[in-house]
Write a protein that holds these residues in place. Structure first.
Motif, PDB file in Angstrom:
ATOM      1  N   ALA A   1       0.843  -1.209   0.000  1.00  0.00           N
ATOM      2  CA  ALA A   1       0.000   0.000   0.000  1.00  0.00           C
ATOM      3  C   ALA A   1       0.872   1.251   0.000  1.00  0.00           C
ATOM      4  O   ALA A   1       0.564   2.235  -0.687  1.00  0.00           O
ATOM      5  CB  ALA A   1      -0.928   0.000   1.209  1.00  0.00           C
ATOM      6  N   TYR A   2       1.956   1.216   0.745  1.00  0.00           N
ATOM      7  CA  TYR A   2       2.890   2.352   0.768  1.00  0.00           C
ATOM      8  C   TYR A   2       3.484   2.584  -0.616  1.00  0.00           C
ATOM      9  O   TYR A   2       3.594   3.727  -1.069  1.00  0.00           O
ATOM     10  CB  TYR A   2       3.987   2.100   1.796  1.00  0.00           C
ATOM     11  CG  TYR A   2       5.051   3.151   1.816  1.00  0.00           C
ATOM     12  CD1 TYR A   2       4.818   4.399   2.386  1.00  0.00           C
ATOM     13  CD2 TYR A   2       6.298   2.912   1.250  1.00  0.00           C
ATOM     14  CE1 TYR A   2       5.800   5.373   2.398  1.00  0.00           C
ATOM     15  CE2 TYR A   2       7.283   3.870   1.261  1.00  0.00           C
ATOM     16  CZ  TYR A   2       7.033   5.104   1.831  1.00  0.00           C
ATOM     17  OH  TYR A   2       8.007   6.065   1.841  1.00  0.00           O
TER      18      TYR A   2
ATOM     19  N   MET B   1       0.851   4.072  -2.796  1.00  0.00           N
ATOM     20  CA  MET B   1       0.634   5.467  -2.404  1.00  0.00           C
ATOM     21  C   MET B   1       1.743   6.364  -2.976  1.00  0.00           C
ATOM     22  O   MET B   1       1.474   7.484  -3.415  1.00  0.00           O
ATOM     23  CB  MET B   1       0.622   5.580  -0.874  1.00  0.00           C
ATOM     24  CG  MET B   1      -0.365   6.575  -0.338  1.00  0.00           C
ATOM     25  SD  MET B   1      -0.561   6.439   1.443  1.00  0.00           S
ATOM     26  CE  MET B   1       1.098   6.560   2.040  1.00  0.00           C
TER      27      MET B   1
END
Length: 128
Positions: free
Chosen positions: A78-79, A82
């Protein structure tokens, strides 16, 4: 605290240290000297941090350790996604490194669990 949880902590701490070293020293050295290491300098922190944080979270005894490892891996993914929205650049090597870090974490967890289960069973069979 069980001995295996201490081992999780030690291995996790060492992996986090390797992640820090690869990000703070190895990556700048490779960039400064224009060495082609096939992207290892850029993706190795993702690999080591996933392994390190997964195993550090296993210091506290956990009934579903594999869930912890999957959540850390998904958090890393997810990082990375992002970052793609912020920088407009998706680094597939970091995504692959995070997935490999999750797989290695599960293998380390299974190995340690198997060794301690085997050791526990051999101690139960031993009757002086």
């Amino acid at each position: 605290m069980e001995r295996k949880n201490i081992i999780f902590g030690i291995v996790g701490f060492i992996a986090v240290i390797f992640g820090f070293i690869s990000k703070a020293f190895y990556r700048p050295y490779i960039s400064m000297h224009h060495i082609n290491d096939f992207g290892i300098a850029d993706s190795s922190p993702s690999l080591f941090y996933v392994i390190g944080f997964s195993l550090l979270l296993l210091i506290k005894p956990n009934k579903h350790a594999w869930v912890v490892i999957i959540v850390v891996t998904l958090g890393s993914l997810a990082y990375e996604i992002m970052q793609a929205y912020n920088n407009r650049l998706l680094d597939f090597k970091d995504i692959i490194a995070s997935l490999i870090g999750g797989i290695i974490s599960i293998l380390i967890w299974l190995t340690i669990e198997r060794n301690f289960t085997k050791q526990l069973n051999s101690n139960e069979n031993y009757r002086p």
